[in-house]
Design a protein around this motif. Structure first.
Motif, PDB file in Angstrom:
ATOM      1  N   ALA A 159      82.482 -56.406 -52.042  1.00 47.35           N
ATOM      2  CA  ALA A 159      81.609 -56.409 -53.217  1.00 47.35           C
ATOM      3  C   ALA A 159      81.556 -55.024 -53.852  1.00 47.35           C
ATOM      4  O   ALA A 159      81.572 -54.892 -55.081  1.00 47.35           O
ATOM      5  CB  ALA A 159      80.204 -56.867 -52.823  1.00 47.35           C
ATOM      6  N   ARG A 160      81.505 -53.978 -53.030  1.00 50.04           N
ATOM      7  CA  ARG A 160      81.465 -52.619 -53.581  1.00 50.04           C
ATOM      8  C   ARG A 160      82.781 -52.271 -54.262  1.00 50.04           C
ATOM      9  O   ARG A 160      82.792 -51.653 -55.334  1.00 50.04           O
ATOM     10  CB  ARG A 160      81.160 -51.603 -52.477  1.00 50.04           C
ATOM     11  CG  ARG A 160      79.731 -51.698 -51.980  1.00 50.04           C
ATOM     12  CD  ARG A 160      79.485 -50.814 -50.773  1.00 50.04           C
ATOM     13  NE  ARG A 160      79.368 -49.422 -51.162  1.00 50.04           N
ATOM     14  CZ  ARG A 160      78.550 -48.549 -50.553  1.00 50.04           C
ATOM     15  NH1 ARG A 160      77.789 -48.938 -49.545  1.00 50.04           N
ATOM     16  NH2 ARG A 160      78.484 -47.305 -50.942  1.00 50.04           N
ATOM     17  N   THR A 185      84.991 -54.354 -55.584  1.00 53.44           N
ATOM     18  CA  THR A 185      85.222 -55.152 -56.792  1.00 53.44           C
ATOM     19  C   THR A 185      84.147 -54.908 -57.846  1.00 53.44           C
ATOM     20  O   THR A 185      84.224 -55.460 -58.932  1.00 53.44           O
ATOM     21  CB  THR A 185      85.308 -56.652 -56.459  1.00 53.44           C
ATOM     22  OG1 THR A 185      84.111 -57.050 -55.781  1.00 53.44           O
ATOM     23  CG2 THR A 185      86.504 -56.938 -55.577  1.00 53.44           C
ATOM     24  N   ASP A 186      83.177 -54.075 -57.522  1.00 54.21           N
ATOM     25  CA  ASP A 186      82.231 -53.598 -58.523  1.00 54.21           C
ATOM     26  C   ASP A 186      82.938 -52.654 -59.502  1.00 54.21           C
ATOM     27  O   ASP A 186      82.459 -52.414 -60.601  1.00 54.21           O
ATOM     28  CB  ASP A 186      81.103 -52.859 -57.797  1.00 54.21           C
ATOM     29  CG  ASP A 186      79.922 -52.581 -58.689  1.00 54.21           C
ATOM     30  OD1 ASP A 186      79.586 -53.464 -59.506  1.00 54.21           O
ATOM     31  OD2 ASP A 186      79.330 -51.493 -58.584  1.00 54.21           O
ATOM     32  N   VAL A 187      84.080 -52.134 -59.096  1.00 55.61           N
ATOM     33  CA  VAL A 187      84.829 -51.178 -59.915  1.00 55.61           C
ATOM     34  C   VAL A 187      85.759 -51.940 -60.854  1.00 55.61           C
ATOM     35  O   VAL A 187      86.623 -52.686 -60.390  1.00 55.61           O
ATOM     36  CB  VAL A 187      85.682 -50.251 -59.012  1.00 55.61           C
ATOM     37  CG1 VAL A 187      86.428 -49.229 -59.852  1.00 55.61           C
ATOM     38  CG2 VAL A 187      84.820 -49.581 -57.952  1.00 55.61           C
ATOM     39  N   PRO A 188      85.602 -51.782 -62.180  1.00 58.43           N
ATOM     40  CA  PRO A 188      86.537 -52.436 -63.096  1.00 58.43           C
ATOM     41  C   PRO A 188      87.965 -51.970 -62.803  1.00 58.43           C
ATOM     42  O   PRO A 188      88.193 -50.785 -62.569  1.00 58.43           O
ATOM     43  CB  PRO A 188      86.075 -51.947 -64.476  1.00 58.43           C
ATOM     44  CG  PRO A 188      84.655 -51.540 -64.302  1.00 58.43           C
ATOM     45  CD  PRO A 188      84.558 -51.024 -62.891  1.00 58.43           C
ATOM     46  N   GLY A 189      88.873 -52.902 -62.769  1.00 58.40           N
ATOM     47  CA  GLY A 189      90.263 -52.547 -62.478  1.00 58.40           C
ATOM     48  C   GLY A 189      90.573 -52.440 -60.996  1.00 58.40           C
ATOM     49  O   GLY A 189      91.668 -52.013 -60.616  1.00 58.40           O
ATOM     50  N   ALA A 190      89.638 -52.829 -60.147  1.00 59.04           N
ATOM     51  CA  ALA A 190      89.845 -52.753 -58.698  1.00 59.04           C
ATOM     52  C   ALA A 190      91.043 -53.580 -58.256  1.00 59.04           C
ATOM     53  O   ALA A 190      91.657 -53.299 -57.224  1.00 59.04           O
ATOM     54  CB  ALA A 190      88.593 -53.210 -57.961  1.00 59.04           C
ATOM     55  N   SER A 191      91.372 -54.602 -59.056  1.00 60.95           N
ATOM     56  CA  SER A 191      92.442 -55.512 -58.638  1.00 60.95           C
ATOM     57  C   SER A 191      93.791 -54.798 -58.502  1.00 60.95           C
ATOM     58  O   SER A 191      94.674 -55.295 -57.822  1.00 60.95           O
ATOM     59  CB  SER A 191      92.561 -56.676 -59.622  1.00 60.95           C
ATOM     60  OG  SER A 191      92.792 -56.189 -60.924  1.00 60.95           O
TER      61      SER A 191
END
Lengths: 289, 289
Positions: B164-165, B167-173
């Motif tokens: 969760a932390r 994927t809280d970051v935009p562009g984490a993918s």
């Protein structure tokens, strides 16, 4: 050093969870209290030493009931409540959280409060999932434990938030087996068995993918139920056809799989929080039905 | 209705994110401002209309630098800072969050602030992971993206918090492929390939299990790195040998796997938050080294 000083005539309230003491002072018939701010210090001091001192002062306590609803707009709740507390001994206030609406009813008259709370519950059904401090995840875990059933999750855009909410509940392990955070398409295929043709034809954010993710998680974990979420949390990644905020939920259970579409407003954090709440709420309603 | 009223002589500040307007009033040379409380409304109004009006008033602005450190105690940070701001034009305040410590340096003199911030960074290294509003997860995602490497997670007691932390970051993918929430022992075996003999001999909360979980996640997701967490968040489940708060972390990478033991204080929420922060911090230090 500063924490060792107190206003003249004040008493220090012992803080078992931190270094800063609370302060208690009664002067001119008025009670003053200061507590440390962090919730893990504030709450136990409020409910321990401060409550004891307030009770000793006498007076008529204010009774409250908090009703909690998820996956519903504040305006809908207010519309349903209507004239509930007009000309009443009870006051009502609604609080819109990111992904929930809480209704706080308060009165010095416990009988009036009980009657009003019953009527509020009736009007707000089926939105109300619980009361007091009960969380949506607790309600779901409790419903699953009551049925001796288990749950698995398959999360894409929520990235683990649903698992985190479920495992926030002590004893969640009796109902929650685990989950798969399938952020990449490769993970959706390898860990959840979503067919590559399905992804090519419908995309990862689709009813078909949500259902396949839920079915895959249920199979991988061997659970009775499985919840899935796949959507576009933003800020990037949206299109005319699939805008930011579009989220598909999947629910797989003993009687098959279904999907549910939602379009959430707000930024990335709000979309993710609301999507995780709706997932839990969809299962709660299914289990309650 | 109440939101339509303003104090006499006041101006409404437009709120693009909610219904309640802000209030701006200058009287007797003093500026008063009231903003709606929810952070998603408060912050943009602070940085938008309120900042504009405050700038127009003139005066010397206060400059600030916030340094952020994870997996370190407030007392350690204060010890390292020592006499940094004694007889200085800069003030320093430390803020202990659940799983981080922030140091806020402030001064009206930008030069003095810059020099003090540089020295603070030097004294606090290697604890400081970032500054301003940067989160630990952003730092990790950014480090991975810089290396064009990927990450997977295997979470037991944190139940999805690390995912969760991240994927809280935009562009984490681009860096985070996904993870496995292996809450039950069955899930640890089936999804992460942890051998049942290992679980029988060492238990799920062990160095051996943490390493096996990380290795299993790295293999399942096909990532360069994998983080794992297995521990006892409480309130139940503790023993003399393995108390509540005991958490083993695993880290698997191109050069093999390692484990790290921690014993956290606090309740279930704190243990879980601290365990997820330490996992990210362990990877950050590995990537930085």
């Amino acid at each position: 050093m500063r924490q060792a000083f107190l206003p003249e005539g004040a008493e220090a309230l012992d803080n078992p969870y931190g270094t800063a003491p609370g302060i208690w002072l009664v002067r001119g018939g008025v009670a003053f209290a200061a507590l440390p701010g962090p919730p893990r210090e504030f709450t136990p001091m409020l409910e321990g030493p401060l409550r004891t001192r307030l009770s000793a002062l006498g007076g008529t306590p204010l009774h409250t009931v908090v009703l909690r609803a998820a996956a519903v707009a504040e305006s809908v709740v207010e519309g349903l409540l209507g004239d509930l507390v007009r000309d009443s001994l009870v006051t009502a206030a609604t609080y819109a959280k990111t992904d929930e609406v809480h209704v706080r009813l308060a009165s010095k008259d416990p009988e009036a409060l009980r009657a009003t709370a019953d009527e509020a519950r009736r009007r707000l059904s089926p939105h109300v999932y619980g009361s007091g401090r009960e969380t949506l995840a607790e309600t779901v875990v409790s419903a699953l434990r009551g049925r001796r059933q288990t749950l698995a999750t398959a999360e894409s855009c929520t990235g683990g938030l649903i698992g985190a909410r479920l495992t926030d509940v002590p004893g969640a392990s009796e109902a929650f087996l685990g989950g798969i955070v399938a952020y990449s398409n490769g993970a959706k295929q390898a860990l959840l068995g979503v067919p590559s043709e399905l992804l090519a034809q419908h995309g990862a954010v689709s009813a078909e993918c949500a259902e396949a993710m839920a079915v895959g998680a249920r199979k991988s974990l061997g659970s009775d139920w499985a919840l899935s979420v796949t959507g576009i949390a933003g800020p990037g990644g949206g299109s005319d056809e699939k805008p930011v905020g579009l989220v598909w939920h999947g629910l797989a259970g003993p009687d098959g799989a279904s999907s549910h579409k939602a379009v959430f407003g707000g930024g990335r954090d709000q979309v993710r929080a609301r999507a995780s709440a709706l997932a839990l709420e969809l299962l709660r309603r299914k289990l309650g039905g």
